[in-house]
Motif scaffolding. Structure first.
Motif, short mmCIF file in Angstrom:
data_model
loop_
_atom_site.label_atom_id
_atom_site.label_comp_id
_atom_site.label_asym_id
_atom_site.label_seq_id
_atom_site.Cartn_x
_atom_site.Cartn_y
_atom_site.Cartn_z
N LEU A 20 32.49 28.14 121.13
CA LEU A 20 32.61 28.86 122.54
C LEU A 20 32.56 27.84 123.42
N GLU A 21 31.51 26.76 123.40
CA GLU A 21 31.41 25.76 124.46
C GLU A 21 32.65 24.83 124.51
N LYS A 22 33.34 24.73 123.22
CA LYS A 22 34.31 23.71 123.19
C LYS A 22 35.85 24.48 123.21
N GLN A 23 35.53 25.72 123.38
CA GLN A 23 36.81 26.64 123.44
C GLN A 23 37.64 26.54 122.32
N GLU A 24 37.28 26.35 121.31
CA GLU A 24 37.86 26.57 119.79
C GLU A 24 37.79 27.81 119.19
N THR A 25 38.56 27.71 117.91
CA THR A 25 38.60 29.21 117.30
C THR A 25 37.10 29.70 116.89
N ILE A 26 37.13 30.90 116.70
CA ILE A 26 35.50 31.55 116.79
C ILE A 26 35.61 32.27 115.46
N SER A 27 36.05 31.83 114.26
CA SER A 27 36.21 32.63 113.05
C SER A 27 34.77 33.01 112.56
N ILE A 28 33.78 32.25 113.17
CA ILE A 28 32.52 32.34 112.80
C ILE A 28 31.92 33.78 113.16
N GLN A 54 32.24 37.60 127.19
CA GLN A 54 31.71 37.15 128.59
C GLN A 54 31.87 35.57 128.35
N ALA A 55 31.79 34.78 127.26
CA ALA A 55 32.02 33.19 127.25
C ALA A 55 33.44 33.26 127.11
N GLN A 56 34.27 34.19 126.55
CA GLN A 56 35.78 33.98 126.60
C GLN A 56 36.46 34.03 128.15
N GLU A 57 35.54 34.65 129.02
CA GLU A 57 36.35 34.87 130.43
C GLU A 57 36.29 33.36 131.15
N SER A 58 35.61 32.55 130.64
CA SER A 58 35.76 31.28 131.48
C SER A 58 36.77 30.60 130.92
N TYR A 59 37.32 30.61 129.85
CA TYR A 59 38.58 30.17 129.25
C TYR A 59 39.86 29.80 130.46
N PRO A 60 40.28 28.80 130.45
CA PRO A 60 41.54 28.61 131.22
C PRO A 60 42.75 29.54 130.61
N SER A 61 43.37 30.08 131.55
CA SER A 61 44.64 30.93 131.30
C SER A 61 45.58 30.68 130.29
N GLU A 62 45.74 29.01 130.42
CA GLU A 62 46.80 28.42 129.47
C GLU A 62 46.58 28.46 128.12
N ILE A 63 45.46 28.56 127.62
CA ILE A 63 44.93 28.68 126.29
C ILE A 63 44.79 29.89 125.89
#
Length: 338
Positions: A20-28, A54-63
């Motif tokens: 989540l911190e690295k905004q990568e895939t979260i299959s875990i 909640q963590a994913q809300e901070s992701y930039p819209s382009e990803i």
């Protein structure tokens, strides 16, 4: 799998945090959610899903439009399911509606994949509307789901997933028609569901439809058909050791027997259902059987026993904030002679 997930939970959870911190895939996350789901720990599943959302809300819209956007939808789907399981239908509805909005922003997925995701979400919205007793809305959502399945799902995959989904939607449309007392329409939809389940050997699901066909046959006073459908359902539940469902069908056999004046048989079926519900801690479901035992006692003018059982049912409905059934039970108690 459950054992190893429990053993390694802290490592898996820390791994999820890094993803989540690295905004990568979260299959875990899917692994951890399945762990809670298999243990029927919906509160922990809810807490985990809320944390990830909640963590994913901070992701930039382009990803959030490609693969990551698809994963965000999957997390929302599981969040909505947890809300549904704990009967927080309004929050479940909001989450599923959010999924509908997000699907329109996704890119890099096929039209079929997009449409089938919508079909599943519409189906769940129909289920929520049904639980909220908004049957016109439920029918509308199920119809939207059905139209997509029929248009896009014919070669969905090589497994029975598509056929299961199609049969499930016909089955739920039957339940809506049944609630609206459109019994012949209900029977037609159930039969469509059963035909699919028989053709593709979806034996466990067949029992669900036989159970509902028993209910409809009873309403149409087709008593032998009702008895046959209930007995087939019970046979399958027993085969799969599905005690919860076995209790439901035993409960309905109690209603069936009471309607035919077979009071000792009715009592036997109710007590079998109640024993299963108590043994396996199906607490909320005990209320329905206590209620029927109360009605049975009242029909035999045993008002003391009737009042005891109805009070038990009322207490459970109040505890679960089921105002609809609580009010019905109060009305019955008020009408009982002193």
């Amino acid at each position: 799998g459950i054992f190893f997930c429990k053993l390694e939970y802290e490592n898996l959870y820390n791994g999820l945090q890094i993803c989540l911190e690295k905004q990568e895939t979260i299959s875990i996350f899917l692994c951890l959610f399945d762990y809670f789901s298999l243990n029927h720990d919906f509160q922990s599943g809810l807490k985990l899903s809320e944390f990830v959302c909640q963590a994913q809300e901070s992701y930039p819209s382009e990803i959030c439009t490609g693969e990551i956007g698809w994963e965000i939808m999957m997390v929302l789907d599981r969040l909505a399911n947890c809300y549904f399981q704990i009967k927080n239908y309004q929050k479940a509805k909001v989450s599923y509606q959010r999924i509908v909005e997000l699907t329109q922003q996704l890119s890099g997925i096929s039209e079929k994949q997009y449409q089938l995701a919508l079909a599943n979400t519409y189906h769940q919205l129909g289920y929520i509307a049904q639980e909220l007793r908004d049957f016109p809305d439920a029918r509308c959502y199920y119809q939207q789901s059905l139209e997509i399945y029929l248009k896009f799902g014919y070669d969905y995959d090589l497994t029975n997933t598509y056929h299961q989904n199609l049969a499930n939607t016909y089955h739920q449309m039957g339940m809506v028609a049944q609630e609206l007392k459109e019994f012949e329409n209900a029977q037609q939809n159930y039969q469509l569901a059963l035909n699919i389940r028989l053709k593709y050997r979806l034996r466990y699901e067949q029992a669900k439809t036989y159970h509902q066909l028993g209910l409809v046959a009873l309403e149409l006073e087709e008593f032998e058909t009702a008895r046959h459908n209930y007995q087939v359902a019970l046979e399958i539940w027993s085969e799969f050791k599905s005690y919860y469902e076995e209790a439901k069908t035993s409960h309905e056999l109690g209603i069936f027997s009471a309607k035919l004046g077979e009071f000792s048989e009715a009592r036997k079926h109710y007590h079998k259902a109640l024993a299963i519900k108590i043994e396996y801690n199906y607490y909320y479901e005990q209320a329905g059987t206590y209620g029927q035992l109360g009605l049975l006692a009242a029909s035999q003018e045993n008002y003391t026993e009737a009042r005891v059982n109805l009070q038990k049912a009322l207490g459970i409905y109040v505890e679960y904030k089921d105002e609809y059934r609580a009010n019905i039970t109060r009305e019955i108690l008020e009408r009982l002679p002193e």
